[in-house]
Design a protein around this motif. Structure first.
Motif, short mmCIF file in Angstrom:
data_model
loop_
_atom_site.label_atom_id
_atom_site.label_comp_id
_atom_site.label_asym_id
_atom_site.label_seq_id
_atom_site.Cartn_x
_atom_site.Cartn_y
_atom_site.Cartn_z
N HIS A 93 37.20 44.79 43.63
CA HIS A 93 38.32 44.78 42.68
C HIS A 93 39.38 43.78 43.15
O HIS A 93 40.58 44.08 43.18
CB HIS A 93 38.93 46.18 42.53
CG HIS A 93 37.95 47.22 42.09
ND1 HIS A 93 37.44 47.27 40.80
CD2 HIS A 93 37.35 48.23 42.77
CE1 HIS A 93 36.58 48.29 40.71
NE2 HIS A 93 36.50 48.88 41.88
N ALA A 94 38.90 42.61 43.51
CA ALA A 94 39.78 41.61 44.11
C ALA A 94 40.85 41.15 43.12
O ALA A 94 40.60 41.02 41.92
CB ALA A 94 38.95 40.41 44.57
N ASP A 95 42.03 40.91 43.66
CA ASP A 95 43.10 40.33 42.86
C ASP A 95 42.92 38.82 42.71
O ASP A 95 43.46 38.22 41.79
CB ASP A 95 44.45 40.62 43.51
CG ASP A 95 44.73 42.11 43.56
OD1 ASP A 95 45.08 42.68 42.50
OD2 ASP A 95 44.60 42.71 44.64
N ALA A 96 42.15 38.22 43.63
CA ALA A 96 41.86 36.79 43.56
C ALA A 96 40.64 36.51 44.42
O ALA A 96 40.46 37.11 45.48
CB ALA A 96 43.04 35.96 44.04
N VAL A 97 39.79 35.58 43.95
CA VAL A 97 38.62 35.15 44.71
C VAL A 97 38.63 33.63 44.73
O VAL A 97 38.83 32.99 43.69
CB VAL A 97 37.29 35.65 44.09
CG1 VAL A 97 36.12 35.22 44.96
CG2 VAL A 97 37.31 37.15 43.89
N VAL A 98 38.41 33.06 45.91
CA VAL A 98 38.34 31.60 46.06
C VAL A 98 37.05 31.26 46.79
O VAL A 98 36.79 31.76 47.88
CB VAL A 98 39.54 31.05 46.84
CG1 VAL A 98 39.42 29.53 46.98
CG2 VAL A 98 40.84 31.40 46.14
#
Length: 312
Positions: A186-191
């Protein structure tokens, strides 16, 4: 060795000549001490070392606004804690997933990484070996190093950081599994961190954004807008910290590129972007990508973009 008890004390010489002066001195101190005790009783405990006599109990002072009195006194050797010291971390409760592109072991497992996986719009290889500089510095080594630096920076600000892999597996993970890791967290951001392998003379960085896809298991429509916001902020931070220019061969000078053929983006349900930090096949950029100092700047730039995005 220590000794305990009077039976081990050596005999002491008589000290009769000192007895009278000591008696007089002690007698002189008694009124002063009594007066001081009476004053203390009148004004109460001011935080000093003095305490009331056990046989004269006093009403307990009310608790301070900071919390109940636990009977402890601050250590004068320690500086007071300012309100900012106890403030929550700026990224507390935020989850960031970092995806180091490829894997150093992929080249030894070509049959595994060549297996086809479903990316929604079709099928594609599980993963690839990635590129390298002309001197053999592998993209997979670069991406893992930057990921470690970025993780440290984000954790310093209170974020929970997870990597899709940490050099702890022989190959992979496949692109569909990389997407699932970010989704499950449930990541808030993925890079996803990468470096390109284009022709010499092609220079600069670019951020790959998910395009609108709605096919099979892929539906990027809910994350297209947020992913663009994330990508734009990372591009700004990366350019500012590294001094790198946007790509001169992809994105028409914007440093942004929209694609719908990447499984890691198509299958994501949380905001996600790819970052191509530079071209490993260009001599000038290879010199930067192989520099630890430059990779630290790169990590700072990516971190600034993520932090800006998470703070809104």
């Amino acid at each position: 060795m220590s000794y305990a008890g009077p039976e081990f004390d050596p005999p002491r010489p008589p000290r009769r000549l000192l007895r009278r002066p000591l008696t007089v001195t002690a007698a002189a101190l008694v009124p002063t001490a009594l007066a001081g005790w009476l004053v203390w009783q009148a004004v109460g405990d001011d935080g000093g070392a003095a305490r009331a006599a056990p046989q004269t109990p006093r009403q307990a002072a009310p608790a301070s606004p900071a919390g109940p009195d636990d009977g402890k006194r601050p250590d004068p050797a320690e500086p007071p804690v300012s309100p900012s010291d106890s403030a929550p971390s700026p990224l507390a409760h935020k989850v960031v997933v970092i995806d180091p592109g490829h894997n150093p072991g992929n080249s030894r497992h070509t049959s595994e990484i060549n297996q086809q996986v479903d990316i929604g719009t079709g099928r594609k290889e599980c993963d690839t070996t990635g590129t390298s500089t002309n001197d053999g510095y592998a993209e997979a080594r670069f991406t893992l190093d930057v990921a470690h630096r970025l993780r440290a920076l984000l954790e310093e600000q209170g974020a929970t950081v997870r990597l899709t892999h940490d050099g702890d597996r022989d190959w992979g993970p496949c692109v569909d599994e990389r997407a699932r890791i970010g989704n499950a967290a449930h990541a808030d951001a993925v890079v996803s961190i990468h470096a390109d392998g284009s022709a010499a003379g092609n220079r600069g960085f670019h951020v790959i954004l998910p395009g609108p896809v709605h096919a099979g298991a892929a539906d990027t429509r809910p994350i297209v807008g947020s992913s663009r916001d994330l990508g734009e902020r990372i591009a700004d931070g990366f350019r500012r910290e590294t001094g790198a220019a946007p790509s001169n061969y992809i994105g028409e000078g914007t440093g942004l590129d929209v694609r719908t053929d990447l499984g890691g983006l198509n299958l994501s349900t949380v905001p996600k972007v790819f970052l191509e930090c530079g071209n490993m096949r260009d001599g000038a950029e290879a010199a930067l990508l192989t520099s630890g100092a430059w990779r630290q700047k790169a990590a700072h730039g990516i971190s600034e973009g993520i932090v800006s995005f998470l703070r809104g």
